[in-house]
Write a protein that holds these residues in place. Structure first.
Motif, PDB file in Angstrom:
ATOM      1  N   LYS A  17     -77.773   0.205 -75.916  1.00  0.00           N
ATOM      2  CA  LYS A  17     -77.001   0.495 -77.141  1.00  0.00           C
ATOM      3  C   LYS A  17     -76.079   1.672 -76.897  1.00  0.00           C
ATOM      4  CE  LYS A  17     -80.345   0.776 -80.445  1.00  0.00           C
ATOM      5  NZ  LYS A  17     -80.897   0.903 -81.800  1.00  0.00           N
ATOM      6  N   ARG A  19     -72.639   3.690 -75.907  1.00  0.00           N
ATOM      7  CA  ARG A  19     -71.361   3.593 -75.189  1.00  0.00           C
ATOM      8  C   ARG A  19     -71.285   2.395 -74.256  1.00  0.00           C
ATOM      9  NH1 ARG A  19     -73.371   8.696 -73.635  1.00  0.00           N
ATOM     10  NH2 ARG A  19     -71.673   9.736 -74.714  1.00  0.00           N
ATOM     11  N   ILE A  20     -72.391   2.028 -73.598  1.00  0.00           N
ATOM     12  CA  ILE A  20     -72.307   0.895 -72.660  1.00  0.00           C
ATOM     13  C   ILE A  20     -72.110  -0.414 -73.416  1.00  0.00           C
ATOM     14  CG2 ILE A  20     -73.678  -0.480 -71.014  1.00  0.00           C
ATOM     15  CD1 ILE A  20     -74.336   2.077 -69.597  1.00  0.00           C
ATOM     16  N   GLY A  79     -75.134   2.644 -65.481  1.00  0.00           N
ATOM     17  CA  GLY A  79     -74.404   3.767 -64.888  1.00  0.00           C
ATOM     18  C   GLY A  79     -74.835   3.995 -63.444  1.00  0.00           C
ATOM     19  N   ASP A  81     -75.405   6.780 -62.146  1.00  0.00           N
ATOM     20  CA  ASP A  81     -76.481   7.775 -62.202  1.00  0.00           C
ATOM     21  C   ASP A  81     -77.846   7.084 -62.295  1.00  0.00           C
ATOM     22  OD1 ASP A  81     -75.502   6.855 -64.662  1.00  0.00           O
ATOM     23  OD2 ASP A  81     -76.269   8.567 -65.773  1.00  0.00           O
ATOM     24  N   VAL A  82     -77.924   6.086 -63.176  1.00  0.00           N
ATOM     25  CA  VAL A  82     -79.175   5.345 -63.380  1.00  0.00           C
ATOM     26  C   VAL A  82     -79.516   4.524 -62.136  1.00  0.00           C
ATOM     27  CG1 VAL A  82     -80.134   3.387 -64.702  1.00  0.00           C
ATOM     28  CG2 VAL A  82     -78.997   5.271 -65.901  1.00  0.00           C
ATOM     29  N   CYS A 102     -67.849   9.597 -66.343  1.00  0.00           N
ATOM     30  CA  CYS A 102     -68.233  11.000 -66.470  1.00  0.00           C
ATOM     31  C   CYS A 102     -68.485  11.519 -65.060  1.00  0.00           C
ATOM     32  CB  CYS A 102     -69.481  11.130 -67.356  1.00  0.00           C
ATOM     33  SG  CYS A 102     -70.862  10.073 -66.865  1.00  0.00           S
ATOM     34  N   LYS A 129     -82.907  15.020 -65.508  1.00  0.00           N
ATOM     35  CA  LYS A 129     -83.400  13.651 -65.634  1.00  0.00           C
ATOM     36  C   LYS A 129     -83.177  12.917 -64.297  1.00  0.00           C
ATOM     37  CE  LYS A 129     -81.046  10.605 -68.649  1.00  0.00           C
ATOM     38  NZ  LYS A 129     -80.605  10.273 -70.025  1.00  0.00           N
ATOM     39  N   VAL A 169     -75.019  14.782 -66.635  1.00  0.00           N
ATOM     40  CA  VAL A 169     -73.674  14.216 -66.694  1.00  0.00           C
ATOM     41  C   VAL A 169     -72.822  15.021 -67.668  1.00  0.00           C
ATOM     42  CG1 VAL A 169     -74.293  11.889 -65.946  1.00  0.00           C
ATOM     43  CG2 VAL A 169     -74.369  12.453 -68.365  1.00  0.00           C
ATOM     44  N   ILE A 190     -69.084   9.434 -61.880  1.00  0.00           N
ATOM     45  CA  ILE A 190     -70.000   8.398 -62.366  1.00  0.00           C
ATOM     46  C   ILE A 190     -69.223   7.394 -63.225  1.00  0.00           C
ATOM     47  CG2 ILE A 190     -71.990   7.957 -63.890  1.00  0.00           C
ATOM     48  CD1 ILE A 190     -72.870   9.526 -61.438  1.00  0.00           C
ATOM     49  N   SER A 192     -69.908   2.999 -64.866  1.00  0.00           N
ATOM     50  CA  SER A 192     -70.930   1.957 -64.963  1.00  0.00           C
ATOM     51  C   SER A 192     -70.559   0.741 -64.122  1.00  0.00           C
ATOM     52  CB  SER A 192     -71.171   1.567 -66.415  1.00  0.00           C
ATOM     53  OG  SER A 192     -71.951   2.565 -67.039  1.00  0.00           O
TER      54      SER A 192
HETATM   55  P1  ADP Z   1     -79.055   7.472 -72.610  1.00  0.00           P
HETATM   56  O1  ADP Z   1     -79.719   7.124 -73.886  1.00  0.00           O
HETATM   57  O2  ADP Z   1     -79.872   7.110 -71.402  1.00  0.00           O
HETATM   58  O3  ADP Z   1     -78.560   8.880 -72.548  1.00  0.00           O
HETATM   59  P2  ADP Z   1     -76.261   6.747 -72.762  1.00  0.00           P
HETATM   60  O4  ADP Z   1     -75.720   5.599 -73.535  1.00  0.00           O
HETATM   61  O5  ADP Z   1     -75.996   8.120 -73.274  1.00  0.00           O
HETATM   62  O6  ADP Z   1     -77.812   6.485 -72.545  1.00  0.00           O
HETATM   63  O7  ADP Z   1     -75.691   6.730 -71.298  1.00  0.00           O
HETATM   64  C1  ADP Z   1     -75.489   5.522 -70.605  1.00  0.00           C
HETATM   65  C2  ADP Z   1     -74.650   5.805 -69.368  1.00  0.00           C
HETATM   66  O8  ADP Z   1     -73.364   6.306 -69.782  1.00  0.00           O
HETATM   67  C3  ADP Z   1     -75.227   6.893 -68.457  1.00  0.00           C
HETATM   68  O9  ADP Z   1     -76.103   6.310 -67.511  1.00  0.00           O
HETATM   69  C4  ADP Z   1     -73.980   7.485 -67.831  1.00  0.00           C
HETATM   70  O10 ADP Z   1     -73.591   6.720 -66.700  1.00  0.00           O
HETATM   71  C5  ADP Z   1     -72.917   7.333 -68.930  1.00  0.00           C
HETATM   72  N1  ADP Z   1     -72.737   8.537 -69.762  1.00  0.00           N
HETATM   73  C6  ADP Z   1     -73.701   9.369 -70.235  1.00  0.00           C
HETATM   74  N2  ADP Z   1     -73.167  10.353 -70.980  1.00  0.00           N
HETATM   75  C7  ADP Z   1     -71.822  10.152 -70.972  1.00  0.00           C
HETATM   76  C8  ADP Z   1     -70.718  10.830 -71.576  1.00  0.00           C
HETATM   77  N3  ADP Z   1     -70.898  11.922 -72.318  1.00  0.00           N
HETATM   78  N4  ADP Z   1     -69.480  10.328 -71.394  1.00  0.00           N
HETATM   79  C9  ADP Z   1     -69.298   9.214 -70.654  1.00  0.00           C
HETATM   80  N5  ADP Z   1     -70.293   8.535 -70.060  1.00  0.00           N
HETATM   81  C10 ADP Z   1     -71.546   8.984 -70.212  1.00  0.00           C
END
Ligand code: ADP
Ligand code: PRP
Ligand code: MG
Length: 221
Positions: A17, A19-20, A79, A81-82, A102, A129, A169, A190, A192
């Motif tokens: 849910k 941004r992705i 992402g 990162d994940v 990011c 994390k 991030v 980073i 996705s």
């Molecule tokens: P979570 O609940 O795990 O924090 P998010 O929806 O915040 O899930 O993050 C999903 C992915 O979006 C992260 O794995 C990272 O790659 C990217 N992300 C996290 N924070 C940001 C941000 N502030 N701006 C842009 N991308 C972000």
């Protein structure tokens, strides 16, 4: 059978849910797929689309690779990162979608002299994390660290003396500024990625390939 089973006709997409999900919607539209329920208002975890053979699973961002790796979802969006924390086993990563962009950075409290601490060989307490990414980064620099695993609100750790630094991030830098922190090192950019279960790619290639191609075209725009 009443259990949820992905059969050969069906395609299951795993998304988180926020941004992705939001940033993947236009890519799905480019592939002719419309998600017909909103995860922000629906309590359903399996969302229908305009295509009866395509459904969307709503899972935690860190769980997307797990669902895809085990074949409970055929494909997903996660992402970098994940993915670095999870490891890429069993996952095909065909494209960078250039969404949720990011960077992964090291941040400390304003007033903490990070460069001097590093130069003097101090042992740093780092809250994050992203322990695998942090471990690799500091090992490469030859900096000794004690890693403290957190699941969120990393920015709090240096403020209350839990750690000297965080690895998190950063996008606008607004969260760091709001918490009296400063970015001292960018570790990597980073974004996705589309991830695909390797067996599904073979068994369902006819269905998956056009979607992968549509995502690729739309994400380049
Ligand atoms: P979570 O609940 O795990 O924090 P998010 O929806 O915040 O899930 O993050 C999903 C992915 O979006 C992260 O794995 C990272 O790659 C990217 N992300 C996290 N924070 C940001 C941000 N502030 N701006 C842009 N991308 C972000
Ligand atoms: C992410 C991340 C940072 C913030 C960075 O949090 O964990 O706290 O964004 O973005 P900025 O540099 O633009 O301020 P997110 O918004 O995803 O909140 P959550 O993960 O804690 O729910
Ligand atoms: Mg987040």
């Amino acid at each position: 059978m009443s259990t949820f089973q992905a059969d050969s006709q069906q395609l299951i997409l795993a998304l988180s849910k926020g941004r992705i999900f939001e940033d993947t919607l236009p890519l799905l539209e480019a592939a002719g797929i419309t998600v017909t329920e909103n995860p922000e208002t629906s309590r359903k975890l399996i969302l229908p689309t305009n295509d009866p053979d395509v459904r969307v699973l709503i899972v935690r961002a860190t769980d997307v690779p797990t669902y895809v790796q085990h074949g409970a979802a055929d494909f997903g969006v996660a992402g970098k990162d994940v993915l670095l924390e999870h490891g890429g086993e069993g996952l095909y990563q065909p494209i960078d979608l250039h969404i949720a962009e990011c960077r992964m950075s090291v941040a400390v409290r304003n007033g903490f002299d990070y460069e001097t601490a590093v130069r003097q060989g101090a042992r740093l307490r780092v809250a994050t994390k992203f322990v695998e990414t942090a471990r690799a980064h500091f090992a490469k620099k030859g900096v000794h660290v004690d890693l403290i695993k957190l699941y969120g609100s990393m920015e709090l750790a240096p403020l209350v003396g839990l750690s000297d630094a965080i690895v998190d991030v950063v996008s606008t830098g607004g969260t760091l500024r709001a918490n009296d922190l400063k970015e001292v090192e960018a570790i990597m950019d980073i974004s996705s990625r589309l991830i695909v279960n390797q067996a599904a790619l073979k068994m369902k290639r006819e269905r998956l390939q056009p979607i992968i191609e549509a995502f690729e075209r739309a994400s380049k725009k």
